[in-house]
Design a protein around this motif. Sequence first.
Motif, PDB file in Angstrom:
ATOM      1  N   ARG A 221       0.855  -1.029   0.009  1.00 15.01           N
ATOM      2  CA  ARG A 221       0.102   0.134   0.090  1.00 15.01           C
ATOM      3  C   ARG A 221       0.608   1.190  -0.052  1.00 15.01           C
ATOM      4  NH1 ARG A 221      -4.651  -0.224   4.253  1.00 15.01           N
ATOM      5  NH2 ARG A 221      -2.877   0.123   5.858  1.00 15.01           N
ATOM      6  N   SER A 222       0.337   2.374  -0.323  1.00 13.72           N
ATOM      7  CA  SER A 222       0.947   3.735  -0.440  1.00 13.72           C
ATOM      8  C   SER A 222       1.212   4.149   0.859  1.00 13.72           C
ATOM      9  CB  SER A 222       0.266   4.733  -1.291  1.00 13.72           C
ATOM     10  OG  SER A 222       0.740   5.825  -1.131  1.00 13.72           O
ATOM     11  N   SER A 223       2.325   4.431   1.194  1.00 19.35           N
ATOM     12  CA  SER A 223       2.893   4.936   2.429  1.00 19.35           C
ATOM     13  C   SER A 223       2.455   6.683   2.386  1.00 19.35           C
ATOM     14  CB  SER A 223       4.175   4.715   2.880  1.00 19.35           C
ATOM     15  OG  SER A 223       5.151   5.179   1.735  1.00 19.35           O
ATOM     16  N   ASP A 224       2.179   7.171   1.279  1.00 22.72           N
ATOM     17  CA  ASP A 224       2.111   8.621   1.137  1.00 22.72           C
ATOM     18  C   ASP A 224       0.923   9.048   2.341  1.00 22.72           C
ATOM     19  OD1 ASP A 224       1.396  11.240   0.557  1.00 22.72           O
ATOM     20  OD2 ASP A 224       1.154  10.629  -1.504  1.00 22.72           O
ATOM     21  N   PRO A 225       1.271   9.994   3.196  1.00 23.84           N
ATOM     22  CA  PRO A 225       0.326  10.439   4.272  1.00 23.84           C
ATOM     23  C   PRO A 225      -1.021  10.991   3.450  1.00 23.84           C
ATOM     24  CG  PRO A 225       2.007  11.637   4.420  1.00 23.84           C
ATOM     25  CD  PRO A 225       2.432  10.515   3.519  1.00 23.84           C
ATOM     26  N   GLY A 226      -0.874  11.658   2.382  1.00 23.33           N
ATOM     27  CA  GLY A 226      -1.948  12.177   1.666  1.00 23.33           C
ATOM     28  C   GLY A 226      -2.925  11.232   0.813  1.00 23.33           C
TER      29      GLY A 226
END
Length: 144
Positions: free
Chosen positions: A79-84
């Motif tokens: 999964r994306s770890s981008d907080p956005g």
Amino acid sequence: MEIAIIADDSKKELMTQFCIAYCNILAKHNICSTGITGKYISDATGLKIEKLLSGTHGGVQQIASRVSYNEIDVVLFFRSSDPGMFSREEDDALLRMCDMQNVPVATNIATAEVLVCALDRGDLDWREIVNPSSGLNKNKRVHY
């Protein structure tokens, strides 16, 4: 074993590299994947992968459904770890289903490596007992 593979757009390259590194182990198992991720991996590795719908078009739900019927033994979900990036509802439902069915799930490369190495050692062979699509259970007939 039945392995499901999913990768968010920002993690597809990492998942592909991971599968290249562990191709010899993954080749011993049945793999299904969301569509685009499966195409990237099969093109890079030559692995035979059952490609489901793309993740945004129902592929994650297809995998969650298989998990709910105990037809998946391991889920690799980068999964994306981008907080956005907000977690999608279907992603959360898949992870909850894995918890309910005791299906090991990796959401990052470190945990995926642990699970794939465990597969290779036979540490997850207990899943063959609960998976109705395993060779152990396909040949059993119920007599009434």
